[in-house]
Design a protein around this motif. Structure first.
Motif, PDB file in Angstrom:
ATOM      1  N   ASN A  85      -1.238   6.181  -5.472  1.00 57.05           N
ATOM      2  CA  ASN A  85      -0.943   4.743  -5.458  1.00 57.05           C
ATOM      3  C   ASN A  85       0.185   4.387  -4.489  1.00 57.05           C
ATOM      4  O   ASN A  85       1.063   3.593  -4.809  1.00 57.05           O
ATOM      5  CB  ASN A  85      -0.565   4.255  -6.861  1.00 57.05           C
ATOM      6  CG  ASN A  85      -1.727   4.420  -7.820  1.00 57.05           C
ATOM      7  OD1 ASN A  85      -2.887   4.257  -7.427  1.00 57.05           O
ATOM      8  ND2 ASN A  85      -1.427   4.795  -9.050  1.00 57.05           N
ATOM      9  N   GLY A  86       0.160   5.021  -3.331  1.00 59.90           N
ATOM     10  CA  GLY A  86       1.124   4.661  -2.297  1.00 59.90           C
ATOM     11  C   GLY A  86       2.489   5.305  -2.433  1.00 59.90           C
ATOM     12  O   GLY A  86       3.427   4.930  -1.721  1.00 59.90           O
ATOM     13  N   ARG A  87       2.624   6.262  -3.357  1.00 63.20           N
ATOM     14  CA  ARG A  87       3.910   6.939  -3.508  1.00 63.20           C
ATOM     15  C   ARG A  87       3.711   8.451  -3.387  1.00 63.20           C
ATOM     16  O   ARG A  87       2.684   8.983  -3.812  1.00 63.20           O
ATOM     17  CB  ARG A  87       4.530   6.647  -4.881  1.00 63.20           C
ATOM     18  CG  ARG A  87       4.955   5.215  -5.068  1.00 63.20           C
ATOM     19  CD  ARG A  87       5.548   5.052  -6.467  1.00 63.20           C
ATOM     20  NE  ARG A  87       6.102   3.724  -6.654  1.00 63.20           N
ATOM     21  CZ  ARG A  87       5.386   2.667  -7.021  1.00 63.20           C
ATOM     22  NH1 ARG A  87       4.095   2.791  -7.257  1.00 63.20           N
ATOM     23  NH2 ARG A  87       5.952   1.486  -7.166  1.00 63.20           N
ATOM     24  N   VAL A  88       4.723   9.138  -2.835  1.00 62.63           N
ATOM     25  CA  VAL A  88       4.663  10.596  -2.820  1.00 62.63           C
ATOM     26  C   VAL A  88       5.020  11.075  -4.215  1.00 62.63           C
ATOM     27  O   VAL A  88       6.117  10.802  -4.712  1.00 62.63           O
ATOM     28  CB  VAL A  88       5.650  11.190  -1.795  1.00 62.63           C
ATOM     29  CG1 VAL A  88       5.657  12.710  -1.890  1.00 62.63           C
ATOM     30  CG2 VAL A  88       5.288  10.751  -0.388  1.00 62.63           C
ATOM     31  N   VAL A  89       4.074  11.765  -4.868  1.00 57.23           N
ATOM     32  CA  VAL A  89       4.322  12.186  -6.248  1.00 57.23           C
ATOM     33  C   VAL A  89       4.557  13.690  -6.367  1.00 57.23           C
ATOM     34  O   VAL A  89       5.210  14.150  -7.302  1.00 57.23           O
ATOM     35  CB  VAL A  89       3.183  11.763  -7.201  1.00 57.23           C
ATOM     36  CG1 VAL A  89       3.205  10.256  -7.405  1.00 57.23           C
ATOM     37  CG2 VAL A  89       1.833  12.211  -6.677  1.00 57.23           C
TER      38      VAL A  89
ATOM     39  N   ALA B 101       0.822  -1.223   0.000  1.00 56.67           N
ATOM     40  CA  ALA B 101       0.000   0.000   0.000  1.00 56.67           C
ATOM     41  C   ALA B 101       0.849   1.262   0.000  1.00 56.67           C
ATOM     42  O   ALA B 101       0.428   2.299  -0.512  1.00 56.67           O
ATOM     43  CB  ALA B 101      -0.931   0.005   1.199  1.00 56.67           C
ATOM     44  N   LEU B 102       2.027   1.217   0.583  1.00 59.69           N
ATOM     45  CA  LEU B 102       2.928   2.376   0.582  1.00 59.69           C
ATOM     46  C   LEU B 102       4.285   1.946   0.027  1.00 59.69           C
ATOM     47  O   LEU B 102       4.798   0.884   0.379  1.00 59.69           O
ATOM     48  CB  LEU B 102       3.106   2.919   2.012  1.00 59.69           C
ATOM     49  CG  LEU B 102       1.883   3.543   2.690  1.00 59.69           C
ATOM     50  CD1 LEU B 102       2.242   4.001   4.102  1.00 59.69           C
ATOM     51  CD2 LEU B 102       1.329   4.711   1.880  1.00 59.69           C
ATOM     52  N   TRP B 103       4.836   2.788  -0.843  1.00 63.80           N
ATOM     53  CA  TRP B 103       6.095   2.461  -1.510  1.00 63.80           C
ATOM     54  C   TRP B 103       7.128   3.532  -1.209  1.00 63.80           C
ATOM     55  O   TRP B 103       7.012   4.644  -1.705  1.00 63.80           O
ATOM     56  CB  TRP B 103       5.911   2.381  -3.021  1.00 63.80           C
ATOM     57  CG  TRP B 103       4.868   1.384  -3.468  1.00 63.80           C
ATOM     58  CD1 TRP B 103       3.512   1.533  -3.393  1.00 63.80           C
ATOM     59  CD2 TRP B 103       5.095   0.106  -4.056  1.00 63.80           C
ATOM     60  NE1 TRP B 103       2.884   0.428  -3.893  1.00 63.80           N
ATOM     61  CE2 TRP B 103       3.828  -0.468  -4.317  1.00 63.80           C
ATOM     62  CE3 TRP B 103       6.254  -0.614  -4.403  1.00 63.80           C
ATOM     63  CZ2 TRP B 103       3.688  -1.732  -4.902  1.00 63.80           C
ATOM     64  CZ3 TRP B 103       6.106  -1.861  -4.981  1.00 63.80           C
ATOM     65  CH2 TRP B 103       4.838  -2.412  -5.226  1.00 63.80           C
ATOM     66  N   ASP B 104       8.115   3.207  -0.383  1.00 62.41           N
ATOM     67  CA  ASP B 104       9.223   4.130  -0.108  1.00 62.41           C
ATOM     68  C   ASP B 104       8.751   5.550   0.187  1.00 62.41           C
ATOM     69  O   ASP B 104       9.276   6.518  -0.367  1.00 62.41           O
ATOM     70  CB  ASP B 104      10.200   4.172  -1.303  1.00 62.41           C
ATOM     71  CG  ASP B 104      11.136   2.966  -1.282  1.00 62.41           C
ATOM     72  OD1 ASP B 104      11.359   2.439  -0.162  1.00 62.41           O
ATOM     73  OD2 ASP B 104      11.621   2.570  -2.348  1.00 62.41           O
ATOM     74  N   VAL B 105       7.769   5.660   1.044  1.00 69.47           N
ATOM     75  CA  VAL B 105       7.246   6.990   1.355  1.00 69.47           C
ATOM     76  C   VAL B 105       8.188   7.708   2.312  1.00 69.47           C
ATOM     77  O   VAL B 105       8.553   7.173   3.360  1.00 69.47           O
ATOM     78  CB  VAL B 105       5.834   6.894   1.973  1.00 69.47           C
ATOM     79  CG1 VAL B 105       5.388   8.237   2.549  1.00 69.47           C
ATOM     80  CG2 VAL B 105       4.842   6.402   0.926  1.00 69.47           C
ATOM     81  N   SER B 106       8.618   8.883   1.926  1.00 63.16           N
ATOM     82  CA  SER B 106       9.438   9.711   2.805  1.00 63.16           C
ATOM     83  C   SER B 106       8.776  11.075   2.920  1.00 63.16           C
ATOM     84  O   SER B 106       8.455  11.688   1.908  1.00 63.16           O
ATOM     85  CB  SER B 106      10.851   9.887   2.243  1.00 63.16           C
ATOM     86  OG  SER B 106      11.507   8.642   2.165  1.00 63.16           O
ATOM     87  N   LEU B 107       8.548  11.512   4.141  1.00 58.72           N
ATOM     88  CA  LEU B 107       8.074  12.890   4.300  1.00 58.72           C
ATOM     89  C   LEU B 107       8.383  13.424   5.687  1.00 58.72           C
ATOM     90  O   LEU B 107       8.601  12.655   6.621  1.00 58.72           O
ATOM     91  CB  LEU B 107       6.577  13.020   3.959  1.00 58.72           C
ATOM     92  CG  LEU B 107       5.523  12.211   4.697  1.00 58.72           C
ATOM     93  CD1 LEU B 107       5.065  12.950   5.938  1.00 58.72           C
ATOM     94  CD2 LEU B 107       4.311  12.025   3.772  1.00 58.72           C
ATOM     95  N   ASP B 108       8.436  14.718   5.789  1.00 61.87           N
ATOM     96  CA  ASP B 108       8.744  15.378   7.052  1.00 61.87           C
ATOM     97  C   ASP B 108       7.553  16.218   7.491  1.00 61.87           C
ATOM     98  O   ASP B 108       6.908  16.868   6.677  1.00 61.87           O
ATOM     99  CB  ASP B 108       9.935  16.335   6.887  1.00 61.87           C
ATOM    100  CG  ASP B 108      11.243  15.572   6.750  1.00 61.87           C
ATOM    101  OD1 ASP B 108      11.256  14.370   7.076  1.00 61.87           O
ATOM    102  OD2 ASP B 108      12.235  16.182   6.319  1.00 61.87           O
TER     103      ASP B 108
END
Lengths: 236, 289
Positions: free
Chosen positions: A211-215, A18-25
């Motif tokens: 789709n589970g990625r930060v775009v 469901a989440l792919w390499d999501v990085s966020l601050d």
């Protein structure tokens, strides 16, 4: 250093990622918006932060601490509170009992009285009927109760999942005003929303999940005029 | 006729008191964990045998023996959770497996009692002899004690659930497990002491049963079946409904024994159970912990 740092997070349900390499601050001040369509993974991300959903890999640090080393129920005491989608309040308990449960953890319990005064000042309607069963409140009042209950834990970060769902537009605006006010007084928030325009209006930073990625990510004021975003989500 | 009915109702209140204690733990565990804990019958038996052991071997002190039962069944409740229920939870088919494993626990308890104390009937010496006579109705002191003890525990449980923080957490988990998790309630802990409280209630029910009936290794089975019926009648998971249901069933049970005959009580209750499932499966009061 950001208050909450998410680094290359992966998770899913069964075989389905469901989440792919999501990085966020998430900054230690103001509102951060997390946007995206239904099924983009927004709620999943919140659930990983609170511990309702387990991560497959990656890292989340809150105020420098590795969250995955802290049991879900202890994360509340660390300062993370959530208003879940569908509110998650206790329907067969009174307004007052719901608020008491919000201050269940050790640190919050000592401040119960002050916290009650605080949330009653933010939501006077709750103060008028502490004995009413939560299940008999109107939708808007239930949402206020859910937010008030989260505030009772004296959080350092408030996660809000689709607070506007099912509410009349005028009420949504009122709620947003209240949230902005609380945020400005020093409570950072992560606002998950499908109402993209409104969320970008009140937030400083925005992230878009697809789709589970930060775009897309950036300052909200820039995102408001971002061509790609407008085409994809606002139908303009 | 009047005195017959009055006597039957008094017996009904005595039975209802015991059934309420037997059923309330079962329904609480259902409400919170959504499992049927069939070890409950074994704990009823344990309560009766513990008090018998206490009275027989520790010099006949009822109060100390009773406290012993409460302490031991409460502790064994934690053991039951840690050893039988928790390992199966969250796995595939956990509902069925927990049902089987707790039933097995009851059977193990029954057989340990046979090994330890033999299969012969035992009886607990009278707690208090004598009776109170009001006109043509007489109530013996044992029955009065039972009618007084049960409400103390039932009201105590209601107070705990309604007013104390950890009791409110039990209700919170029952109503919305995710909601409870996000306010920082440790559901694992709530599960374990919910089961322990249920075990303690079963133990106390066993003591009261042991006071007026003979003790046998399988004595927990019958009240367990009654408790299941009561739980459905009161609305699965509703503590209050279960308490009302227990007294209703107690009185029907007693009237049936008194006016139709001992052996007709169970068949009559079973027919009522089937009718209940057909006509009002949600129980009399709906569901609320």
């Amino acid at each position: 250093m950001a208050l909450l740092e998410i680094d290359k997070l992966n998770t899913g349900y069964g075989e389905v990622q469901a989440l792919w390499d999501v990085s966020l601050d998430i900054e230690g001040k103001g509102i951060t918006a997390l946007l995206g369509a239904n099924g983009a993974g927004k709620t999943t991300l919140l659930n990983v932060i609170t511990g309702l959903q387990k991560a497959w890999s990656g890292e989340i640090r809150f105020a420098g601490k590795n969250l995955f080393e802290i049991k879900p129920h202890n994360r509340v005491d660390l300062g993370i509170a959530m208003v879940p989608e569908g509110r998650g309040i206790f329907y067969d308990m009174s307004v007052y009992e719901n608020l008491l449960m919000g201050a269940y953890t050790k640190n919050a319990r000592e401040k119960t009285k002050d916290s009650l005064d605080w949330v009653y000042s933010i939501f006077p309607v709750l103060k008028e009927r502490p004995e009413q069963m939560a299940g008999t409140l109107s939708g808007g009042e239930q949402q206020m109760l859910a937010i008030a209950r989260a505030l009772m834990s004296r959080p350092k970060l408030l996660l809000l999942d689709e607070v506007s769902t099912g509410l009349a537009p005028a009420l949504v605006l009122t709620l947003m005003d209240i949230l902005v006010n609380v945020a400005e007084k020093g409570l950072p928030m992560l606002l998950v929303e499908q109402h993209i325009e409104m969320a970008l209006e009140v937030s400083r930073i925005g992230y878009v999940l697809e789709n589970g990625r930060v775009v897309i990510q950036g300052e909200s004021k820039d995102l408001r005029t971002d061509k790609k975003l407008r085409e994809a989500y606002m139908g303009i | 006729m009047f005195s017959d009915i009055a006597s039957a109702i008094i017996i009904g209140l005595v039975l209802g008191s015991m059934y309420a204690l037997a059923a309330v733990g079962l329904t609480l565990v259902w409400g919170v964990l959504k499992i049927l804990n069939f070890a409950h019958g074994g704990f009823i038996t344990l309560g009766a045998y513990f008090v018998w052991v206490g009275i027989t071997f520790l010099g006949g002190n009822y109060v100390i023996s009773f406290l012993l039962v409460m302490g031991l069944t409460f502790l064994l409740g934690f053991v039951l959770n840690a050893g039988v229920i928790r390992p199966l939870q969250g796995r595939p088919e956990s509902e069925t497996n927990i049902f089987i494993a707790t039933l097995a626990t009851s059977i193990i308890i029954e057989n340990l009692i046979i090994v330890g104390f033999g299969g012969r009937y035992k009886s607990i010496p009278e707690m208090a002899s004598g009776s109170l006579t009001l006109g043509s109705i007489s109530i013996n002191f044992q029955q009065m004690i039972i009618m007084a003890v049960a409400p103390v525990f039932l009201v105590g449980l209601m107070y705990y659930l309604k007013k104390m923080k950890s009791g409110m957490a039990v209700r919170a988990v029952a109503q919305d497990a995710d909601g409870a998790a996000i306010v920082g309630i440790d559901s694992e802990r709530v599960y374990s002491y919910t089961i322990a409280i249920g075990a303690l209630m079963a133990g106390v029910a066993g003591v009261l049963l042991g006071v007026i009936f003979y003790l046998s290794p399988g004595m927990g089975g019958d009240p367990l079946v009654r408790a299941l019926f009561i739980m459905v009648l009161g609305g699965m998971g509703s503590v209050k409904g279960t308490i009302y249901g227990a007294y209703i069933i107690g009185i029907i049970d007693a009237l049936a024994r008194y006016f139709i005959g001992m052996f007709w009580a169970s068949p009559i209750l079973f027919v009522m159970f089937i009718l209940l499932l057909l006509l009002r499966p949600q129980g009399l009061f709906g569901v609320k912990v």
